[in-house]
Design a protein around this motif. Structure first.
Motif, PDB file in Angstrom:
ATOM      1  N   LYS A  12       0.843  -0.983   0.033  1.00 10.84           N
ATOM      2  CA  LYS A  12       0.069   0.109  -0.114  1.00 10.84           C
ATOM      3  C   LYS A  12       0.855   1.183  -0.101  1.00 10.84           C
ATOM      4  O   LYS A  12       0.541   2.132  -0.605  1.00 10.84           O
ATOM      5  CB  LYS A  12      -0.997   0.184   1.178  1.00 10.84           C
ATOM      6  CG  LYS A  12      -2.125  -1.157   1.037  1.00 10.84           C
ATOM      7  CD  LYS A  12      -2.778  -0.974   2.426  1.00 10.84           C
ATOM      8  CE  LYS A  12      -3.681   0.185   2.822  1.00 10.84           C
ATOM      9  NZ  LYS A  12      -4.519  -0.189   3.763  1.00 10.84           N
ATOM     10  N   VAL A  27      -5.471  -3.953  -0.684  1.00  8.95           N
ATOM     11  CA  VAL A  27      -4.545  -5.273  -1.169  1.00  8.95           C
ATOM     12  C   VAL A  27      -4.990  -6.554  -0.785  1.00  8.95           C
ATOM     13  O   VAL A  27      -5.267  -6.702   0.350  1.00  8.95           O
ATOM     14  CB  VAL A  27      -3.247  -4.951  -1.217  1.00  8.95           C
ATOM     15  CG1 VAL A  27      -2.767  -3.484  -1.746  1.00  8.95           C
ATOM     16  CG2 VAL A  27      -2.632  -4.864   0.121  1.00  8.95           C
ATOM     17  N   GLY A  52      -5.459  -5.204  -6.162  1.00 10.70           N
ATOM     18  CA  GLY A  52      -5.447  -4.027  -5.653  1.00 10.70           C
ATOM     19  C   GLY A  52      -6.492  -3.172  -6.121  1.00 10.70           C
ATOM     20  O   GLY A  52      -6.937  -3.205  -7.271  1.00 10.70           O
ATOM     21  N   CYS A 105      -7.834   0.736  -5.822  1.00 13.48           N
ATOM     22  CA  CYS A 105      -7.314   1.846  -5.291  1.00 13.48           C
ATOM     23  C   CYS A 105      -8.231   3.079  -5.934  1.00 13.48           C
ATOM     24  O   CYS A 105      -9.035   3.017  -7.066  1.00 13.48           O
ATOM     25  CB  CYS A 105      -5.923   2.072  -6.378  1.00 13.48           C
ATOM     26  SG  CYS A 105      -4.634   1.040  -6.150  1.00 13.48           S
TER      27      CYS A 105
END
Length: 120
Positions: free
Chosen positions: A69, A92, A101, A103
């Motif tokens: 991260k 993650v 992941g 984001c």
């Protein structure tokens, strides 16, 4: 929405001009490629990229996930100043042989949040 970034993989047209893409999908594609780039693949800048490919073969621990991260956040903040990303914006996980992941990021110019997924 006027987000312009380089087109990948078609960066150059036949006449030598640089192709550009518009929209958040183009930005997501470039952010994903940046995160998947293995450190130090970019000549002249050994800090560009992450160690995700090497880290996915290590023992799945909270410390490892935290390191990944941090890698993603630091890389994004260093190389794309248009976006803001915090620790709570990156999730993650490891599923079998794959790293996943999710984001989220804040795009300053649009005053909005967007997101992208990574699978390695």
């Amino acid at each position: 929405m006027k987000i312009t970034t380089f087109s990948f993989p078609d960066t150059f047209s036949n006449d030598g001009n640089i192709n550009l893409k518009n929209g958040v999908n183009a930005l997501n594609q470039n952010l994903g490629l940046m995160v998947k780039c293995q450190r130090p693949q970019l000549r002249g800048d050994p800090t560009f990229g992450t160690d995700i490919l090497n880290q996915k073969f290590q023992q799945n621990t909270a410390i490892l996930r935290s390191c990944i991260k941090d890698d993603i956040i630091i890389l994004t903040e260093r190389y794309d100043t248009r976006v803001l990303m915090g620790n709570g914006d990156v999730d993650v996980s490891f599923q079998g042989d794959y790293f996943h992941g999710k984001c989220r990021y804040y795009l300053k110019s649009e005053d909005s949040q967007f997101g992208y997924n990574i699978k390695v």
